[in-house]
Design an enzyme around this catalytic site. Structure first.
Site, PDB file in Angstrom:
ATOM      1  CD  GLU A  73     118.834   3.086  46.509  1.00 55.33           C
ATOM      2  OE1 GLU A  73     119.832   3.322  47.210  1.00 55.33           O
ATOM      3  OE2 GLU A  73     117.979   2.253  46.814  1.00 55.33           O
ATOM      4  CB  CYS A  79     113.904  -2.926  39.398  1.00 59.31           C
ATOM      5  SG  CYS A  79     112.754  -2.416  40.675  1.00 59.31           S
ATOM      6  CB  CYS A 128     105.929   5.750  48.143  1.00 62.32           C
ATOM      7  SG  CYS A 128     104.287   5.143  47.679  1.00 62.32           S
ATOM      8  CB  CYS A 140     103.034  -0.361  52.119  1.00 63.02           C
ATOM      9  SG  CYS A 140     101.895  -0.031  50.760  1.00 63.02           S
ATOM     10  CB  CYS A 177     107.169  -0.424  51.697  1.00 60.51           C
ATOM     11  SG  CYS A 177     108.008   0.407  50.341  1.00 60.51           S
ATOM     12  CB  CYS A 206     111.241  -5.995  46.550  1.00 59.98           C
ATOM     13  SG  CYS A 206     110.865  -6.401  44.911  1.00 59.98           S
TER      14      CYS A 206
HETATM   15  N1  SAH Z   1     104.253   1.059  44.643  1.00 61.53           N
HETATM   16  C1  SAH Z   1     104.205  -0.089  43.836  1.00 61.53           C
HETATM   17  C2  SAH Z   1     105.524  -0.431  43.193  1.00 61.53           C
HETATM   18  C3  SAH Z   1     106.755  -0.288  44.041  1.00 61.53           C
HETATM   19  S1  SAH Z   1     106.919  -1.437  45.355  1.00 61.53           S
HETATM   20  C4  SAH Z   1     103.636  -1.267  44.608  1.00 61.53           C
HETATM   21  O1  SAH Z   1     103.474  -1.151  45.821  1.00 61.53           O
HETATM   22  O2  SAH Z   1     103.339  -2.275  43.983  1.00 61.53           O
HETATM   23  C5  SAH Z   1     107.363  -2.934  44.473  1.00 61.53           C
HETATM   24  C6  SAH Z   1     107.073  -4.216  45.221  1.00 61.53           C
HETATM   25  O3  SAH Z   1     107.948  -4.374  46.356  1.00 61.53           O
HETATM   26  C7  SAH Z   1     105.652  -4.271  45.778  1.00 61.53           C
HETATM   27  O4  SAH Z   1     105.065  -5.514  45.559  1.00 61.53           O
HETATM   28  C8  SAH Z   1     105.897  -4.043  47.242  1.00 61.53           C
HETATM   29  O5  SAH Z   1     104.830  -4.499  48.007  1.00 61.53           O
HETATM   30  C9  SAH Z   1     107.181  -4.797  47.452  1.00 61.53           C
HETATM   31  N2  SAH Z   1     107.861  -4.472  48.712  1.00 61.53           N
HETATM   32  C10 SAH Z   1     107.853  -3.286  49.360  1.00 61.53           C
HETATM   33  N3  SAH Z   1     108.600  -3.363  50.480  1.00 61.53           N
HETATM   34  C11 SAH Z   1     109.092  -4.623  50.531  1.00 61.53           C
HETATM   35  C12 SAH Z   1     109.955  -5.303  51.426  1.00 61.53           C
HETATM   36  N4  SAH Z   1     110.468  -4.683  52.478  1.00 61.53           N
HETATM   37  N5  SAH Z   1     110.256  -6.584  51.165  1.00 61.53           N
HETATM   38  C13 SAH Z   1     109.765  -7.198  50.069  1.00 61.53           C
HETATM   39  N6  SAH Z   1     108.955  -6.608  49.174  1.00 61.53           N
HETATM   40  C14 SAH Z   1     108.618  -5.327  49.404  1.00 61.53           C
HETATM   41 FE1  SF4 Z   2     104.529   2.913  48.077  1.00 66.70          FE
HETATM   42 FE2  SF4 Z   2     106.107   1.029  49.076  1.00 66.70          FE
HETATM   43 FE3  SF4 Z   2     103.456   0.798  49.278  1.00 66.70          FE
HETATM   44 FE4  SF4 Z   2     104.635   0.498  46.872  1.00 66.70          FE
HETATM   45  S1  SF4 Z   2     104.898  -0.799  48.670  1.00 66.70           S
HETATM   46  S2  SF4 Z   2     102.776   1.717  47.384  1.00 66.70           S
HETATM   47  S3  SF4 Z   2     106.324   1.994  47.085  1.00 66.70           S
HETATM   48  S4  SF4 Z   2     104.715   2.399  50.247  1.00 66.70           S
END
Ligand code: SAH
Ligand code: SF4
Length: 382
Positions: free
Chosen positions: A94, A107, A114, A118, A121, A358
């Site tokens: 996306e 974006c 991934c 996390c 996420c 995000c």
């Molecule tokens: N992998 C990279 C970039 C992609 S995630 C990273 O982790 O930075 C982009 C941003 O979205 C990151 O700051 C991540 O922590 C945030 N993010 C992920 N899941 C989210 C959620 N459910 N709500 C808000 N922000 C989120």
């Molecule tokens: Fe991967 Fe999501 Fe963690 Fe970014 S926030 S490193 S996309 S698992």
């Protein structure tokens, strides 16, 4: 499709010069062709009128400009666009475009899924499939440029029989900023991401300034050092916690690269440029990381460092174990940071109604890590 053809979207300027020189052509052909592809949005070699006929035929036989396919487009009530793109092999990614009065931010994704898991996420929840190619990363910009340009020229409907962006007439797009904040960890697809950045920055392609391209990472320290040497774009780092114990839980990569080392690496990234700052992203999770005590600890961590903070209201997804912090907690947290002099902004939640925010970028992926099956098996055992 002829798999031996070179996809010109994979080549940055330097690689394209090498490619033309190898075929016995002059190096300035690279600039000409890059402009056709990236600035004018042309994918048909026959239309590249400043190339001679023989060269156009040679290109037709040896090269192609192959883009992801637009599967669907969603437009949010607030003007945010989200495209679901299908890649070779059937996976989807996306891409989101967020228009604001003074800028337009795209974006983009860097991986299908991934691997870093996390806990808050949705991309991480789905597992990892594969890295994107340069063409797939840059293709997101190419497509957005084309579709947005088309719309800004007064067209409301994309021809529905094929959502193929290459069939749209070109227009000017207002994309001013690109953020690598979609699906995936960009620093774990380092070479492809750097080549794609080269194309974003090059004057014959998108001509974006380094300041307006932001890479967001969960903190792959060794790759940060390399990035500074080769690309030096703006840096955002997903911090989300002010102590290692909590960050280990939220961002498991922290067990390998803990907070203190990460912050030092971030300082080094911007050292030598007094005006540059690293943006620390901090997702606001109700009752988990949003207390005043945690805000004060964050201040201590970042004090004296070239830092600013971006608070991100958590975007829920069905399987998530967290809740978004209420506005009152986010404001209270922000006020502690502001009082200490830290530049802090709360990110607006945009595109909520189309799951375009995000961490919600999910696509449909074939999980090579089989994370989803493992989870289901654990759940079944009770
Ligand atoms: N992998 C990279 C970039 C992609 S995630 C990273 O982790 O930075 C982009 C941003 O979205 C990151 O700051 C991540 O922590 C945030 N993010 C992920 N899941 C989210 C959620 N459910 N709500 C808000 N922000 C989120
Ligand atoms: Fe991967 Fe999501 Fe963690 Fe970014 S926030 S490193 S996309 S698992």
């Amino acid at each position: 499709m002829d798999i031996t053809k070179t996809n010109l979207l994979d080549l940055d300027h330097k690689a394209m010069v090498d490619w033309f020189v190898k075929m016995g052509e002059r190096s300035f052909r690279a600039s000409q062709v890059m402009k056709w592809i990236h600035q004018r949005g042309v994918t048909d070699f026959g239309q590249m009128t400043d190339l001679n006929k023989l060269l156009r035929t040679t290109l037709e036989n040896t090269a192609e400009i192959r883009l992801p396919e637009i599967l669907s487009e969603h437009i949010s009530a607030d003007g945010t666009y989200k495209w679901l793109l299908r890649l070779d092999g059937g996976n989807c990614i996306e891409t989101v475009y967020i228009p604001e009065t003074d800028r337009g931010t795209l974006c983009i994704s860097s991986q299908v899924g991934c691997a870093l898991e996390c806990s808050f996420c949705s991309t991480g929840y789905q597992g990892f499939n594969r890295n994107l190619s340069v063409a797939e990363i840059v293709g997101q910009i190419w497509i957005a440029h084309k579709v947005i340009g088309f719309r800004e020229n007064g067209h409301t409907e994309i021809p529905t029989e094929s959502l193929s962006a290459s069939s749209l007439r070109s227009g000017r797009s207002k994309i001013t900023n690109v953020v690598l904040m979609g699906m995936g960890e960009p620093l774990l697809n380092f070479d492809k991401v750097v080549t794609a950045i080269n194309i974003m920055l090059h004057d014959d392609a998108y001509g974006l300034s380094k300041r307006r391209v932001t890479l967001s990472t969960s903190g792959v320290i060794p790759a940060l050092e390399r990035l500074r040497e080769v690309a030096d774009v703006s840096l955002a780092v997903s911090l989300h916690a002010s102590d290692d114990e909590l960050r280990n839980e939220l961002v498991p990569l922290n067990k390998k690269y803990p907070i203190k080392e990460l912050l030092d690496a971030c300082d080094a990234y911007v050292s030598g440029s007094p005006r540059k700052k690293v943006t620390y992203e901090y997702v606001m999770l109700d009752g988990v990381n949003d207390s005043v005590k945690q805000a004060k600890r964050l201040v201590k961590l970042l004090e004296g460092r070239p830092a600013k903070v971006n608070l991100i209201p958590f975007n829920p997804f069905p399987e998530a174990d967290y809740k978004r912090s209420p506005k009152s907690s986010i404001d209270r947290f922000r006020d502690v940071l502001l009082a200490s002099g830290l530049v802090t902004i709360t990110r607006k939640t945009r595109g909520d109604d189309i799951d375009g925010a995000c961490g919600q970028l999910a696509g449909q992926i074939v999980d090579k890590t089989r994370r989803q099956q493992k989870r289901a098996a654990i759940a079944a055992k009770g």
